[in-house]
Design an enzyme around this catalytic site. Structure first.
Site, PDB file in Angstrom:
ATOM      1  N   HIS A  37      16.765  22.138 -14.071  1.00 43.76           N
ATOM      2  CA  HIS A  37      15.290  22.435 -13.707  1.00 43.76           C
ATOM      3  C   HIS A  37      14.514  21.607 -14.253  1.00 43.76           C
ATOM      4  CE1 HIS A  37      17.574  25.964 -11.709  1.00 43.76           C
ATOM      5  NE2 HIS A  37      16.425  25.677 -10.877  1.00 43.76           N
ATOM      6  N   ARG A  41       8.294  27.954  -7.349  1.00 45.48           N
ATOM      7  CA  ARG A  41       9.136  28.543  -8.257  1.00 45.48           C
ATOM      8  C   ARG A  41       8.439  29.375  -8.969  1.00 45.48           C
ATOM      9  NH1 ARG A  41      11.965  23.305  -7.532  1.00 45.48           N
ATOM     10  NH2 ARG A  41      14.105  23.666  -7.220  1.00 45.48           N
ATOM     11  N   ARG A  69       8.992  32.056  -3.832  1.00 42.45           N
ATOM     12  CA  ARG A  69      10.258  32.909  -4.048  1.00 42.45           C
ATOM     13  C   ARG A  69      10.123  33.899  -5.223  1.00 42.45           C
ATOM     14  NH1 ARG A  69      15.131  28.883  -6.008  1.00 42.45           N
ATOM     15  NH2 ARG A  69      13.736  28.921  -7.977  1.00 42.45           N
ATOM     16  N   GLU A  76      22.280  29.648  -0.991  1.00 41.21           N
ATOM     17  CA  GLU A  76      22.826  28.778  -1.975  1.00 41.21           C
ATOM     18  C   GLU A  76      24.124  29.233  -2.456  1.00 41.21           C
ATOM     19  OE1 GLU A  76      19.638  28.597  -4.759  1.00 41.21           O
ATOM     20  OE2 GLU A  76      18.892  30.550  -4.811  1.00 41.21           O
ATOM     21  N   ASN A  90      20.835  22.690  -4.105  1.00 49.04           N
ATOM     22  CA  ASN A  90      21.230  22.358  -5.712  1.00 49.04           C
ATOM     23  C   ASN A  90      22.199  23.456  -5.935  1.00 49.04           C
ATOM     24  OD1 ASN A  90      18.916  20.694  -5.231  1.00 49.04           O
ATOM     25  ND2 ASN A  90      17.705  22.336  -6.454  1.00 49.04           N
ATOM     26  N   ASP A  91      22.014  24.636  -5.720  1.00 45.66           N
ATOM     27  CA  ASP A  91      23.099  25.606  -6.201  1.00 45.66           C
ATOM     28  C   ASP A  91      24.203  25.593  -4.990  1.00 45.66           C
ATOM     29  OD1 ASP A  91      22.290  26.798  -8.579  1.00 45.66           O
ATOM     30  OD2 ASP A  91      20.583  27.756  -7.604  1.00 45.66           O
ATOM     31  N   ARG A 123      25.646  22.152 -12.391  1.00 49.01           N
ATOM     32  CA  ARG A 123      24.350  21.403 -12.033  1.00 49.01           C
ATOM     33  C   ARG A 123      23.701  20.778 -13.565  1.00 49.01           C
ATOM     34  NH1 ARG A 123      20.159  25.010  -9.125  1.00 49.01           N
ATOM     35  NH2 ARG A 123      18.504  23.430  -9.797  1.00 49.01           N
ATOM     36  N   CYS A 144      15.020  23.580   0.910  1.00 51.31           N
ATOM     37  CA  CYS A 144      14.097  23.404  -0.261  1.00 51.31           C
ATOM     38  C   CYS A 144      14.865  22.844  -1.419  1.00 51.31           C
ATOM     39  CB  CYS A 144      13.141  24.587  -0.872  1.00 51.31           C
ATOM     40  SG  CYS A 144      14.479  26.092  -1.268  1.00 51.31           S
TER      41      CYS A 144
HETATM   42  C1  PEP Z   1      18.367  25.359  -4.955  1.00 51.97           C
HETATM   43  O1  PEP Z   1      19.235  26.092  -5.478  1.00 51.97           O
HETATM   44  O2  PEP Z   1      18.589  24.104  -4.169  1.00 51.97           O
HETATM   45  C2  PEP Z   1      17.010  25.638  -5.278  1.00 51.97           C
HETATM   46  C3  PEP Z   1      15.959  25.069  -4.522  1.00 51.97           C
HETATM   47  O3  PEP Z   1      16.561  26.498  -6.465  1.00 51.97           O
HETATM   48  P1  PEP Z   1      16.745  26.221  -7.688  1.00 51.97           P
HETATM   49  O4  PEP Z   1      16.742  24.651  -7.858  1.00 51.97           O
HETATM   50  O5  PEP Z   1      15.496  26.439  -8.334  1.00 51.97           O
HETATM   51  O6  PEP Z   1      17.960  26.811  -8.308  1.00 51.97           O
HETATM   52 MG    MG Z   2      18.823  27.709  -6.738  1.00 50.60          MG
END
Ligand code: PEP
Ligand code: MG
Length: 757
Positions: free
Chosen positions: A363, A470, A506, A604, A627-628, A638, A675
């Site tokens: 993050h 976020r 979110r 996700e 991402n997740d 990650r 996103c």
């Molecule tokens: C994701 O997981 O793609 C996402 C947008 O949330 P974050 O990166 O904040 O976990």
């Molecule tokens: Mg996420």
């Protein structure tokens, strides 16, 4: 065996520099194995040779003078094979190479093991005996185990030397560099500022102090504060203590008295060290000395000293907070960067960030990208304390950090900075044009935000909405949960700044790698644990407070939509919607004229990709968190730089699941966005558009690059590319295919992530 290993490692850990480290190793190994000789050779990349760096048993004259080319002699054989070589008659081996300076002619048995760090042979550890015998398997196992444990320590000591401009064998190293993984694009030239987690004695860099007298007074104040704490604690629990425990408290108080640790620290401050550095040096000197004795009682005392000094350090840091002066063109370097560390630096001063831990998908890297800061992550051996105050170049494209760069290197990078400015101003020209393909297909480009600074940057870049705010970011920068009114104020700023465009907020997504300092979650598998909506379900009071604050903030603006993170079953959606409706009803009854906002679900967790039918019955829109989703699909943490090469949004399985989600959501007629960071990769964005994603929400930095690529292609070209990409069997072929097709279409200029190689 274990005890021997532990004690060697402990002594080595306390060494000041590379020479001291290697001398301890050869002395202790020679003793432990009872051999005549123990030597260590290290690869000096400057000259491309393995140099004898330390020895016990060979002629000392040879140290630093004798070297072997890779592949030369038995040492070369070990390095070439990257495995042990164990010989009883070394001198009759065809690869034996006599080094006269070492006077090693009498040694017949030879055992050499490679020192391997991150897959690279750093050097070779050798033991030799006079009599002709093969070392037994236990000897071999001992040396291999030791070498594996020493590799990281040696690499770290080498890195510390490199900061001062020296190669392992003491030669002048030109432009020493440290390798990590690209975290956020861009390059920066500036001054390093080391930041560290609170109360960590080992992380404190040495620094001069501005005013010695004032520093001593300040140190004594903090020392007194801890003394007072301990006396109070002792009084509070007096009745529950046994006499020997009471004595322990007295011993603590004695340690903190003026004529013990305190005096030693003050003496060091007088030599122009800042209080934190002086305290850390004295504390660690005692701790390391006590730990090496190998006696349980003394080891306990070492823990006491560490604990007490950490308390004093905590006070020093708390009271100095806010008075830290950051250099202009500041590059933050740290063992593990956090959002709070980033936020503490005045915005106009911060130009780049470097973190020893974490990967591009952590993050903090995402935040750096959103703020337009080049970032290098996962620089495993980063000697961040030693880098403090040094001139640095950060190359966020290639994941490299250079310390004390030469004028030539500086000039090369200055040229890249100039090129970037040019590219940005070229892109600026399309900021107000629609994101539309050559054949008229329109997609919307939204942004992801966390701080108000992102919002302002995003507006300047022509973003059409906020696809992900976020909310945990402002929570992470505080010392306690913000109240409902405080939250409403933060949310209102975002909503007003973008009004009348939509803002997707979110709900709190903490856990994983996003801890709150005041709400610690300690778990073995945090990414599979209590995070996102799971925390909200267990703490409805937090959730209700947050959604109330969001809706209150939207009064009169009506551009809010709420997004639910980490959903893994429909019950979580149903309960969340029920709570949001309840909060809405309450607000209405309290006289707030707020509209019930659209509610969206994040996909996700892979399981939810197969329940789109159930999601669309309940939610107003779907947003994919790639991402997740990628992390869970590929079982790649990650945040872990060791496996970051395995993390790819372009893995064929990830592409297929994204396509499935897109098809299912579109068939239900619901709005679909993404996103995750994937949307900000111009190549991936083309594929997403072709899959049917209508809104791509990304970091502000990449928005115009994505727009430029999309405006230069047709939807038909994008769909053909997607069809071929979905047929590939691995990430590499997907990437090669995209490179080729976009090159043919003449839009590859913006896809190059590496401009220095
Ligand atoms: C994701 O997981 O793609 C996402 C947008 O949330 P974050 O990166 O904040 O976990
Ligand atoms: Mg996420």
């Amino acid at each position: 065996m274990l005890e021997k290993l532990r004690s060697i490692i402990q002594e080595v850990n306390g060494a000041r520099d590379l020479t001291a480290t290697l001398n301890i190793i050869v002395r202790r190994v020679q003793q432990a194995m009872g051999t005549k000789v123990c030597s260590v050779y290290l690869l000096d990349k400057n000259i491309g040779r393995y140099v004898l760096m330390a020895t016990k048993g060979l002629d000392q004259i040879a140290v630093g003078r004798v070297s072997l080319a890779p592949g030369e002699g038995l040492v070369g054989l070990v390095s070439q094979r990257a495995e042990p070589v164990n010989l009883d008659k070394a001198r009759s081996h065809p690869r034996y190479f006599y080094l006269p300076e070492t006077r090693e002619e009498e040694f017949d048995s030879f055992l050499g093991v490679p020192v391997i760090h991150h897959g690279q042979v750093l050097g070779v550890l050798v033991v030799q005996q006079i009599d002709s015998r093969v070392f037994d398997p236990e000897d071999e196992a001992f040396l291999i185990t030791l070498s594996a444990q020493l590799a990281g320590i040696i690499a770290n000591a080498e890195a510390r030397g490199a900061v001062e401009g020296f190669s392992p064998s003491g030669l002048h190293a030109a432009d020493p560099s440290f390798n990590g993984v690209p975290g956020a694009p861009g390059v920066a030239i500036g001054v390093a500022m080391a930041v560290f987690p609170p109360a960590d004695l080992r992380a404190i860099p040495p620094r001069p102090c501005k005013d010695i007298k004032a520093e001593i007074i300040f140190f004594n104040e903090c020392l007194n504060a801890v003394r007072l704490d301990i006396s109070e604690l002792k009084n509070k629990i007096k009745g529950q203590l046994r006499p020997e425990e009471r004595e322990l408290f007295d011993a603590y108080l004695h340690m903190l008295s003026d004529n013990a640790l305190g005096t030693e620290v003050v003496n060091l401050i007088k030599k122009d060290n800042w209080a934190q550095g002086a305290l850390a040096e004295i504390a660690l000197m005692h701790v390391d000395a006590l730990e090496q004795i190998g006696d349980d009682y003394l080891r306990e005392r070492a823990t006491d000293i560490k604990d007490l000094c950490s308390r004093v350090l905590f006070y020093l840091q708390q009271k100095q907070k806010g008075s830290t002066s950051y250099p202009d063109r500041c590059i933050l370097v740290s063992e593990e960067l956090s959002a709070a560390m980033l936020a503490e630096v005045p915005k106009e001063k911060l130009i780049a960030v470097v973190s020893a831990r974490g990967s591009a998908h952590a993050h903090v890297a995402i935040l750096a990208r959103a703020m337009g800061l080049p970032a290098v992550m996962g620089v495993g051996d980063l000697p961040f304390a030693e880098l403090d105050g040094k001139q640095l170049i950060v190359d966020g494209y290639n994941g490299k950090v250079f310390s004390n760069p030469s004028p030539e290197l500086r000039e090369r990078y200055q040229e890249i900075v100039r090129e970037e400015v040019l590219l940005t101003s070229e892109l600026e020209t399309i900021k107000d044009l629609p994101c539309e393909t050559l054949d008229g297909h329109r997609v919307q480009l939204w942004v992801n935000t966390g701080l108000l600074t992102d919002v302002l940057r995003s507006r300047e870049r022509g973003a059409e909405g906020i696809g992900l705010f976020r909310t945990e970011v402002p929570f992470m920068l505080r010392e306690q949960f913000p109240t409902e009114s405080e939250q409403a104020e933060i949310y209102r700023q975002q909503l007003e700044a973008f009004h009348p465009k939509m803002v997707t907020m979110r709900t709190l997504d903490i856990g994983g790698d996003k801890p709150l300092p005041y709400f610690p979650i300690k778990e073995d598998n945090p990414f599979l644990g209590w995070r996102g909506i799971r925390v909200s379900m267990d703490h409805p009071e937090l959730f209700l407070g947050q959604v109330r604050a969001m809706m209150r903030a939207s009064e009169g603006l009506n551009n809010l939509q709420i997004l639910l993170p980490m959903i893994s079953n429909v019950k979580e959606i149903d309960t969340s919607i029920m709570l949001i409706r309840r909060a809405h009803r309450e607000l209405f009854e309290e006289g707030h004229a707020v509209k019930l906002p659209p509610i969206g679900v994040m996909i996700e967790v892979p399981a939810m990709a197969y329940q789109v039918d159930a999601i669309v019955k309940r939610a107003d829109f779907v947003s994919v968190g790639s991402n997740d989703l990628t992390q869970y699909m590929l079982a790649v943490d990650r945040n872990n730089s060791r496996v970051s090469n395995l993390f790819s949004n372009l893995h064929p399985a990830v592409l297929r699941v994204m396509q499935k989600i897109a098809t299912d959501v579109r068939a239900a007629g619901k709005s679909l966005s993404i996103c995750g960071e994937m949307a900000g990769n111009p190549a991936a964005a083309v594929l997403l558009m072709a899959m049917g994603f209508e809104i791509l929400s990304m970091n502000a930095t990449n928005l115009l690059k994505v727009k430029s690529v999309i405006r230069n292609l047709t939807m038909v070209q994008a769909q053909e590319l997607l069809a071929k990409a979905l047929e590939q069997e691995d990430t590499e072929s997907v990437k090669a295919l995209i490179d080729e097709e976009l090159h043919n279409a003449g839009v590859d200029k913006l896809l190059r992530s590496s401009r220095t190689s």
